[in-house]
Design a protein around this motif. Sequence first.
Motif, PDB file in Angstrom:
ATOM      1  N   PHE A  18       0.868  -1.186   0.000  1.00  0.00           N
ATOM      2  CA  PHE A  18       0.000   0.000   0.000  1.00  0.00           C
ATOM      3  C   PHE A  18       0.904   1.234   0.000  1.00  0.00           C
ATOM      4  O   PHE A  18       1.171   1.842   1.035  1.00  0.00           O
ATOM      5  N   LYS A  19       1.372   1.604  -1.186  1.00  0.00           N
ATOM      6  CA  LYS A  19       2.464   2.563  -1.335  1.00  0.00           C
ATOM      7  C   LYS A  19       2.119   3.975  -0.866  1.00  0.00           C
ATOM      8  O   LYS A  19       3.016   4.738  -0.469  1.00  0.00           O
ATOM      9  N   THR A  20       0.850   4.361  -0.912  1.00  0.00           N
ATOM     10  CA  THR A  20       0.503   5.736  -0.536  1.00  0.00           C
ATOM     11  C   THR A  20       0.660   5.967   0.966  1.00  0.00           C
ATOM     12  O   THR A  20       0.691   7.126   1.406  1.00  0.00           O
ATOM     13  N   LEU A  21       0.774   4.911   1.757  1.00  0.00           N
ATOM     14  CA  LEU A  21       1.004   5.099   3.185  1.00  0.00           C
ATOM     15  C   LEU A  21       2.476   5.350   3.491  1.00  0.00           C
ATOM     16  O   LEU A  21       2.826   5.740   4.609  1.00  0.00           O
ATOM     17  N   ASN A  22       3.350   5.128   2.514  1.00  0.00           N
ATOM     18  CA  ASN A  22       4.773   5.436   2.651  1.00  0.00           C
ATOM     19  C   ASN A  22       5.112   6.555   1.673  1.00  0.00           C
ATOM     20  O   ASN A  22       6.044   6.457   0.875  1.00  0.00           O
ATOM     21  N   ALA A  23       4.336   7.625   1.752  1.00  0.00           N
ATOM     22  CA  ALA A  23       4.454   8.713   0.783  1.00  0.00           C
ATOM     23  C   ALA A  23       4.276  10.052   1.495  1.00  0.00           C
ATOM     24  O   ALA A  23       4.060  10.109   2.709  1.00  0.00           O
ATOM     25  N   SER A  24       4.382  11.109   0.729  1.00  0.00           N
ATOM     26  CA  SER A  24       4.123  12.453   1.240  1.00  0.00           C
ATOM     27  C   SER A  24       3.670  13.319   0.079  1.00  0.00           C
ATOM     28  O   SER A  24       3.792  12.935  -1.090  1.00  0.00           O
ATOM     29  N   ILE A  25       3.145  14.491   0.417  1.00  0.00           N
ATOM     30  CA  ILE A  25       2.747  15.448  -0.609  1.00  0.00           C
ATOM     31  C   ILE A  25       3.709  16.626  -0.570  1.00  0.00           C
ATOM     32  O   ILE A  25       3.953  17.212   0.491  1.00  0.00           O
ATOM     33  N   ASP A  26       4.275  16.951  -1.723  1.00  0.00           N
ATOM     34  CA  ASP A  26       5.118  18.138  -1.848  1.00  0.00           C
ATOM     35  C   ASP A  26       4.192  19.302  -2.176  1.00  0.00           C
ATOM     36  O   ASP A  26       3.738  19.447  -3.313  1.00  0.00           O
ATOM     37  N   GLU A  27       3.889  20.133  -1.158  1.00  0.00           N
ATOM     38  CA  GLU A  27       2.936  21.220  -1.361  1.00  0.00           C
ATOM     39  C   GLU A  27       3.445  22.255  -2.349  1.00  0.00           C
ATOM     40  O   GLU A  27       2.660  22.935  -3.020  1.00  0.00           O
ATOM     41  N   LYS A  28       4.780  22.407  -2.455  1.00  0.00           N
ATOM     42  CA  LYS A  28       5.339  23.410  -3.348  1.00  0.00           C
ATOM     43  C   LYS A  28       5.147  23.040  -4.816  1.00  0.00           C
ATOM     44  O   LYS A  28       4.890  23.896  -5.655  1.00  0.00           O
ATOM     45  N   THR A  29       5.313  21.750  -5.131  1.00  0.00           N
ATOM     46  CA  THR A  29       5.215  21.316  -6.529  1.00  0.00           C
ATOM     47  C   THR A  29       3.899  20.615  -6.837  1.00  0.00           C
ATOM     48  O   THR A  29       3.644  20.242  -7.965  1.00  0.00           O
ATOM     49  N   ASN A  30       3.070  20.428  -5.776  1.00  0.00           N
ATOM     50  CA  ASN A  30       1.791  19.737  -5.937  1.00  0.00           C
ATOM     51  C   ASN A  30       1.989  18.334  -6.510  1.00  0.00           C
ATOM     52  O   ASN A  30       1.303  17.923  -7.445  1.00  0.00           O
ATOM     53  N   GLU A  31       2.942  17.595  -5.918  1.00  0.00           N
ATOM     54  CA  GLU A  31       3.248  16.238  -6.363  1.00  0.00           C
ATOM     55  C   GLU A  31       3.142  15.247  -5.197  1.00  0.00           C
ATOM     56  O   GLU A  31       3.430  15.602  -4.050  1.00  0.00           O
ATOM     57  N   ILE A  32       2.760  14.031  -5.509  1.00  0.00           N
ATOM     58  CA  ILE A  32       2.792  12.937  -4.538  1.00  0.00           C
ATOM     59  C   ILE A  32       4.149  12.265  -4.642  1.00  0.00           C
ATOM     60  O   ILE A  32       4.588  11.882  -5.736  1.00  0.00           O
ATOM     61  N   VAL A  33       4.833  12.134  -3.523  1.00  0.00           N
ATOM     62  CA  VAL A  33       6.173  11.544  -3.504  1.00  0.00           C
ATOM     63  C   VAL A  33       6.076  10.152  -2.899  1.00  0.00           C
ATOM     64  O   VAL A  33       5.899   9.988  -1.687  1.00  0.00           O
ATOM     65  N   LEU A  34       6.162   9.131  -3.753  1.00  0.00           N
ATOM     66  CA  LEU A  34       6.163   7.747  -3.283  1.00  0.00           C
ATOM     67  C   LEU A  34       7.598   7.353  -2.934  1.00  0.00           C
ATOM     68  O   LEU A  34       8.497   7.515  -3.753  1.00  0.00           O
TER      69      LEU A  34
END
Length: 408
Positions: free
Chosen positions: A249-265
Motif C-alpha cells: 500500500f504505497k501511498t502510506l509510505n508517501a508524502s505530498i510536496d505542497e510546493k510542486t503539488n506532487e505525490i512523492v512515493l
Amino acid sequence: MIEFRLPDVGEGMHEGEITKWLIKEGDFVKQDQPVLEVQTDKVNAELTSPTTGVITKILFAEGETVEVGTTLYLIQGENEVAATAAEPEKVVAAPQARAVEAASIQTAPTAGRGRALATPYVRQLARELSINLEDVIGTGPAGRVTESDLKPYSDGEQVQVEQPAKAAVSEPQKEGEERIPLKGIRKKIAEHMMKSVSLIPHVTHMDELEMDAVKEWRDRLKPYAETKNVKLTFLPFFIKAIVIALKEFKTLNASIDEKTNEIVLKHYYHIGIATDTKEGLIVPVVKHADQKSIFELAAEISGLAARAKEGSLTLDQITGSTFTISNVGPIGGLYATPIINHPEAAILALHKMEPRMVVRDWEGVIRLMMNMSLSFDHRLIDGVTAVRFTNRIKELLENPNLLFAEMK
C-alpha cells in the motif's frame, strides 16, 4: 575581533536555546574547544570555538533563545591578543598612527587560515561528499564553512555585531497560576503539531488484533536474543509487518510536496519510533528497516531509545522517517487519534495488551488483545485503503509463520 554567530547545524533550523555556557568572559580557549551547548528542535548541539583566543564578551545568558545568525559571543584571536599585549612596549610617533593601528586590530580577521572551521554536521557532510574542507572558503562567522559553502564554493563577507533583542515582557502572573516559558523542544513540538493538523486532513481508523501467536514466537526467541545481548520486544515484529504492508500500500509510505503539488512515493522504509523523554516527544528513526533482521531491529531500537533519553541523538538519527509508530501500550490506553508526523502520510499508535473475552467460532474464549489506531492523510489515502492496510498487518501478526515467510 571575531563574532561567533549561531550556525545552522543542519536541516534548516531557525533558532536554538542556549542551555549551558562552558566558558566565561576572559577565558582563554583553544580552537575547537567546546564553548557552549545549544538545544534545537532536532538535537542538543555542542558548539566549539572557531579559533584560539580570549572570550571578550558573552551576549546571551543561559535559557535564552536566539535566531540562527545572531552573534553569541566575541573572541579575540590569539594573534590579536599578542598584538594587544605588546602594544604598551611600542613607541608610537603620532596619534594618527595609534588610531590607524587600533582600527586595524579591531577589524583584521584572524591571521592564517589554519584548520577549516565547521560544525560536526558540516564536517560529516564534507566527508560524505569527499570534499577537503581546507579547500573551501567559508561564508559563516569567522570564516566558518557552512553547508551551502560546500557546493558551490564562495567567498565570505565580514558582518557587524548584532545587539541582542530585549526580551518581551510577559503577561502578569495571576494568583494561583504558574507561567512556564514555551521554548526549546516543547515549543518546536507545538509548532510541528500545529503545522501537521493545519495542513493534513486527519482521519483515524481503529481496530484490534490478537497477540497470542506473536507473543509465543517472541517468548521462544527471547532466550536466543539474550545470548546476543538483545532485548527482544514486540516492536520489531510490528516494524516487519508494517514494512511488508507499506510495500503493498504505497501511498502510506508517501508524502505530498505542497510546493510542486506532487505525490512523492518513497521506495525506502525509514520507520520513526515516537519516544517519550523528559524534554518531550522525540522520534528516532530506524533507517532501511526492510533490510534488517528482527534482532538487528531490536538492538537498534534499544540503542536509539537510550540515546533519546540521554539527549545524545545525532541529526541523522532523528530525520528522514517515512512512517511513524507511537507505542503507548506500556503506559496504557485503549484508543487514540495520533497526529501525523508531517510530512508523512500516516502514523500507527499501538495500545496496551490485555486478556479479553472474545467470540471465536460462536464460543467465548480469552485472547491477548491489542488495539491500534491508524491516523492517515485523507488527501492521499481513502478509508478503504486504510482498513486494508491494517487488515494486512493483523494477518501477518496473527499468523507469524506468514510474517516470516513474507520477509525478504
